[in-house]
Design an enzyme around this catalytic site. Structure first.
Site, mmCIF file in Angstrom:
data_model
loop_
_atom_site.group_PDB
_atom_site.id
_atom_site.type_symbol
_atom_site.label_atom_id
_atom_site.label_comp_id
_atom_site.label_asym_id
_atom_site.label_seq_id
_atom_site.Cartn_x
_atom_site.Cartn_y
_atom_site.Cartn_z
ATOM 1 N N LYS A 1 37.381 36.344 44.591
ATOM 2 C CA LYS A 1 37.966 35.525 43.527
ATOM 3 C C LYS A 1 38.841 34.397 44.071
ATOM 4 O O LYS A 1 38.973 33.360 43.439
ATOM 5 C CB LYS A 1 38.737 36.409 42.554
ATOM 6 C CG LYS A 1 37.793 37.304 41.755
ATOM 7 C CD LYS A 1 38.295 37.607 40.374
ATOM 8 C CE LYS A 1 37.208 38.193 39.503
ATOM 9 N NZ LYS A 1 36.843 39.585 39.877
ATOM 10 N N GLU B 1 42.193 33.921 31.956
ATOM 11 C CA GLU B 1 41.945 35.217 31.336
ATOM 12 C C GLU B 1 41.853 36.249 32.442
ATOM 13 O O GLU B 1 41.558 35.911 33.581
ATOM 14 C CB GLU B 1 40.631 35.192 30.554
ATOM 15 C CG GLU B 1 39.361 35.460 31.405
ATOM 16 C CD GLU B 1 39.023 34.353 32.416
ATOM 17 O OE1 GLU B 1 39.611 33.250 32.319
ATOM 18 O OE2 GLU B 1 38.185 34.597 33.315
ATOM 19 N N SER C 1 32.035 42.383 47.467
ATOM 20 C CA SER C 1 32.845 41.400 46.732
ATOM 21 C C SER C 1 34.344 41.662 46.828
ATOM 22 O O SER C 1 35.142 40.738 46.689
ATOM 23 C CB SER C 1 32.419 41.369 45.261
ATOM 24 O OG SER C 1 32.467 42.664 44.691
HETATM 25 C C1 LIG Z 1 35.853 40.355 39.299
HETATM 26 C C2 LIG Z 1 35.094 41.095 40.293
HETATM 27 C C3 LIG Z 1 33.687 41.231 40.206
HETATM 28 C C4 LIG Z 1 32.874 40.727 39.049
HETATM 29 O O1 LIG Z 1 32.891 39.368 38.829
HETATM 30 P P1 LIG Z 1 31.655 38.419 39.171
HETATM 31 O O2 LIG Z 1 32.002 37.140 38.518
HETATM 32 O O3 LIG Z 1 30.422 39.055 38.592
HETATM 33 O O4 LIG Z 1 31.580 38.323 40.644
HETATM 34 C C5 LIG Z 1 33.028 41.893 41.229
HETATM 35 N N1 LIG Z 1 33.694 42.409 42.274
HETATM 36 C C6 LIG Z 1 35.040 42.304 42.395
HETATM 37 C C7 LIG Z 1 35.701 42.900 43.578
HETATM 38 C C8 LIG Z 1 35.775 41.642 41.411
HETATM 39 O O5 LIG Z 1 37.117 41.557 41.539
#
Ligand SMILES: *Cc1c(COP(=O)(O)O)cnc(C)c1O
Length: 397
Positions: free
Chosen positions: A87, A109, A376
């Site tokens: 993010k 948000e 992620s």
């Molecule tokens: C917010 C988040 C997601 C999901 O958001 P996407 O926009 O689909 O990437 C996935 N993994 C983590 C670690 C997150 O914080």
């Protein structure tokens, strides 16, 4: 990748009140100006490298690959970034853009609080005011992240409308933006919402696939066979896919949250269970009830329980360029524990959805094939809830 109207096939667009048209047009113009401005590009790269800790590592998961006995598995370590997920790529880009546009105030948000914390972080760094809209239900479930945002100097507004969750927080932030556009930028957290947000967020996240391509070329001298990532709104997946879309030999797989299963009401798998609709300023696929109202969604992973999917993903699905699979809570929890044990890496429960699917397909692939799994985020935030899922109470909330 989108045409001038911000369309991806029949998806996307700008389904917004008249009062927001000026704001999104101003944003689009500014973005088109700055995205190729050498000074802007240099400043953002400096923030990525020296603040966020990029490039993130591409790690060969030798133990996991050997244990599964098929394809070689590489992990793209977005979990190692500052604030613990992908993010940060988006918030640094958008905050820098907002600053160049002369904005003084950021609104955002958040669902579980991950994007809110990242937005508050970037705002603190750049000396901007920050206000975060968060469903009241979520402020209770994620009290620690509310505290983090306040610590970072942000103000958190609990949203009581609707079900008091993420979709209501997005609606409220859009509403707030219409009230004050002169000095305020809406820092949207995923590849969704009205054009140009899906393009802007995707471009800032595309650093992920740019790096994967280069890193794998250095390590293996070739492209991967499969790239996979979890999909909530779809930003980490779009980032991981983007520079491979025009490489037809690379299979792209998005992993949605099936929750307790796609044949139950407790799911968040939009592609598997949703239908075409218009919501939050865009045309795309959404989980809906029989009347076309947005359905309540559920997943063990708070970051994946958004009832829609970004318009570019909807189009990648329609055209068959990317595949989307649904992964249950059970499978994700198992993968969460598996990766922790076998590689010493505790992934976010969101990312564990992609790990779970890699575990499914790797064994039947040849040993010379390569899968890249986007991790992620890191899983520290999930430990208490996974322990609870396994019947253990860590006395945390
Ligand atoms: C917010 C988040 C997601 C999901 O958001 P996407 O926009 O689909 O990437 C996935 N993994 C983590 C670690 C997150 O914080």
């Amino acid at each position: 990748m989108s045409n001038q109207n911000g369309r991806f096939g029949l998806h996307g667009g700008q389904y917004i009140p008249e009062t927001l048209m000026n704001a999104v047009t101003e944003l689009e113009d500014a973005y088109n100006h700055y995205k190729d401005d050498p000074q802007f590009v240099k400043e953002l790269e400096d923030l990525y490298n020296n603040y966020a800790g990029r490039p993130s590592r591409l790690y060969y998961a030798a133990h996991m690959s050997q244990d599964l006995g098929g394809a070689k598995i590489y992990l793209k370590r977005e979990d190692l970034n500052h604030t613990g997920s992908h993010k940060i790529n988006n918030v640094l880009g958008q905050c820098l853009l907002a600053k160049k546009m002369g904005k003084k105030r950021i609104i955002a948000e958040t669902g579980a609080g991950q994007h809110g914390v990242a937005a508050a972080t970037a705002a603190a760094l750049m000396g901007m005011e920050c206000e975060v809209f968060m469903g009241e239900e979520d402020t209770k479930r994620q009290a620690l992240n509310v505290y983090r945002m306040r610590l970072l100097g942000a103000q958190v507004h609990p949203v009581t409308s609707g079900t008091g969750t993420l979709k209501d927080a997005v609606s409220e932030a859009l509403r707030e933006w219409t009230k004050r556009i002169d000095d305020t930028h809406y820092l949207l957290g995923s590849v969704m919402g009205p054009h140009p947000f899906p393009v802007i967020v995707r471009d800032f996240q595309a650093v992920i696939s740019r790096e994967i391509k280069q890193q794998l070329l250095e390590k293996e001298g070739r492209l991967p066979d499969v790239v996979m990532a979890c999909v909530g709104g779809g930003s980490n997946a779009m980032g991981a896919f983007y520079h491979f879309i025009d490489e037809p030999s690379v299979r792209l797989i998005g992993c949605e949250a099936a929750g307790r299963g796609i044949h139950t009401a407790e799911t968040a798998a939009t592609i598997a269970t949703g239908r075409l609709g218009i919501f939050h300023g865009m045309k795309s696929y959404f989980c809906q009830d029989e009347y076309g109202q947005i359905a309540p969604v559920y997943s063990i992973s708070a970051g994946l329980d958004y009832p829609g999917i970004g318009p570019e993903h909807a189009n990648l699905y329609d055209t068959g360029r990317a595949e989307y699979v649904a992964v249950t809570d059970d499978e994700a929890v198992e993968a969460f524990e598996y990766l922790s044990r076998i590689e010493g890496i505790i992934p976010a429960i969101e990312s564990a959805h992609a790990v779970a699917h890699a575990c499914k397909i790797a064994p039947s692939m040849d040993k010379d094939k390569i899968i890249v799994v986007n991790i992620s985020g890191r899983g520290d935030k999930d430990c208490a809830s996974i322990a609870r899922y396994r019947g253990e109470d860590l006395y945390e909330s």
